[in-house]
Motif scaffolding. Structure first.
Motif, PDB file in Angstrom:
ATOM      1  N   ASP A  57      -1.107  -5.427   0.883  1.00 52.88           N
ATOM      2  CA  ASP A  57      -1.068  -5.898   0.119  1.00 52.88           C
ATOM      3  C   ASP A  57      -0.660  -7.131  -0.005  1.00 52.88           C
ATOM      4  O   ASP A  57       0.317  -8.077  -0.768  1.00 52.88           O
ATOM      5  CB  ASP A  57       0.707  -4.614  -0.364  1.00 52.88           C
ATOM      6  N   GLY A  58      -1.235  -8.231   1.231  1.00 50.69           N
ATOM      7  CA  GLY A  58      -0.809  -9.414   1.346  1.00 50.69           C
ATOM      8  C   GLY A  58       0.180  -9.805   2.421  1.00 50.69           C
ATOM      9  O   GLY A  58       0.520 -10.685   2.881  1.00 50.69           O
ATOM     10  N   THR A  59       0.764  -8.738   2.521  1.00 49.32           N
ATOM     11  CA  THR A  59       2.110  -9.353   3.237  1.00 49.32           C
ATOM     12  C   THR A  59       1.649  -9.461   4.707  1.00 49.32           C
ATOM     13  O   THR A  59       0.915  -8.833   5.379  1.00 49.32           O
ATOM     14  CB  THR A  59       3.117  -7.501   3.530  1.00 49.32           C
ATOM     15  N   PRO A  60       2.377 -10.612   5.336  1.00 46.32           N
ATOM     16  CA  PRO A  60       2.194 -10.552   7.162  1.00 46.32           C
ATOM     17  C   PRO A  60       2.125  -9.731   7.906  1.00 46.32           C
ATOM     18  O   PRO A  60       3.560  -9.370   7.567  1.00 46.32           O
ATOM     19  CB  PRO A  60       2.623 -11.829   6.622  1.00 46.32           C
ATOM     20  N   ILE A  61       1.789  -9.414   8.763  1.00 46.62           N
ATOM     21  CA  ILE A  61       1.669  -8.722  10.005  1.00 46.62           C
ATOM     22  C   ILE A  61       2.538  -9.156  11.449  1.00 46.62           C
ATOM     23  O   ILE A  61       2.118 -10.355  11.867  1.00 46.62           O
ATOM     24  CB  ILE A  61       0.645  -7.882  10.299  1.00 46.62           C
ATOM     25  N   PRO A  62       3.737  -9.163  11.529  1.00 43.01           N
ATOM     26  CA  PRO A  62       4.201  -9.901  12.344  1.00 43.01           C
ATOM     27  C   PRO A  62       4.054  -9.367  13.784  1.00 43.01           C
ATOM     28  O   PRO A  62       2.841  -8.700  14.543  1.00 43.01           O
ATOM     29  CB  PRO A  62       6.045  -9.191  12.484  1.00 43.01           C
TER      30      PRO A  62
END
Length: 210
Positions: A57-62
């Protein structure tokens, strides 16, 4: 998020994504892209590049979940200035380095340039992941008025074992230097090719811009 930094005059910000990449629990692998790497479709100048690692969904991965240990973007269509590798254009570490050129400078890009990414991902969780390497590029097309005033840059890459795919070195037992301290490359054996790979003689006058 994409617009956290201002966009240079004449540039458009594009987001490219390579993937999906299957990342297994505990994975700690280094790899090269094995299919076409998305890229701009016209000639012009790259004036900013910002990488990341994202889920579907385009969320950056920590980084404390899956670490983007490093990524290196190479232009397979050009030789590197300091080694026999393809031209190393840009690199990011786990800090997700952003490269922004000073106004009036940019990396000259041709639409038919072939790009490759060398990357290492560390999955620090017990769950498999499906991720994408993304990179936002601020691009000034060669047809733009602003392109006429851009000076093309040349990437210069140096490291301790320059030219290696995984440039690390070990100090072997019995190779200690003065007082038990091994200083590289001064204490390397005379026939160690690393002695020369750690140096490069500048081949033309220039200006360091980044």
């Amino acid at each position: 998020e994409m617009n956290a930094d201002p966009i240079a005059p004449g540039a458009t910000r594009f987001r490219f994504a390579y993937g999906p990449l299957a990342v297994e629990p505990g994975q700690n692998s280094i790899a090269f892209t094995d299919q076409a790497v998305p890229k701009p479709n016209e000639d012009g100048y790259i004036v900013r590049i910002s990488p990341n690692l994202r889920n579907a969904d385009g969320t950056p991965i920590p980084s404390d979940q899956v670490m983007f240990h490093h990524g290196v973007w190479l232009n397979s269509s050009r030789p590197d200035a300091t080694s026999r590798l393809p031209q190393r254009v840009f690199a990011a570490g786990e800090e997700k380095t952003i490269a922004t050129f000073p106004e009036g400078y940019g990396y000259q890009y041709d639409a038919d340039d072939e790009l490759t990414i060398n990357y290492m991902l560390h999955n620090l969780t017990a769950d498999p992941e499906q991720l994408w390497i993304t990179y936002d590029i601020d691009f000034v097309p060669s047809t733009a008025t602003e392109a006429k005033s851009i000076t093309p840059t040349r990437p210069i890459w140096m490291d301790v074992q320059n030219g290696g795919i995984y440039p690390i070195f070990d100090v072997f037992l019995g190779r200690d230097g003065e007082d038990g301290t091994f200083t590289y490359p001064d204490d390397a054996a005379p026939d160690d090719p690393g002695r020369t790979r750690s140096e490069w003689t500048v081949d033309r006058d220039g200006v360091i811009v980044f």
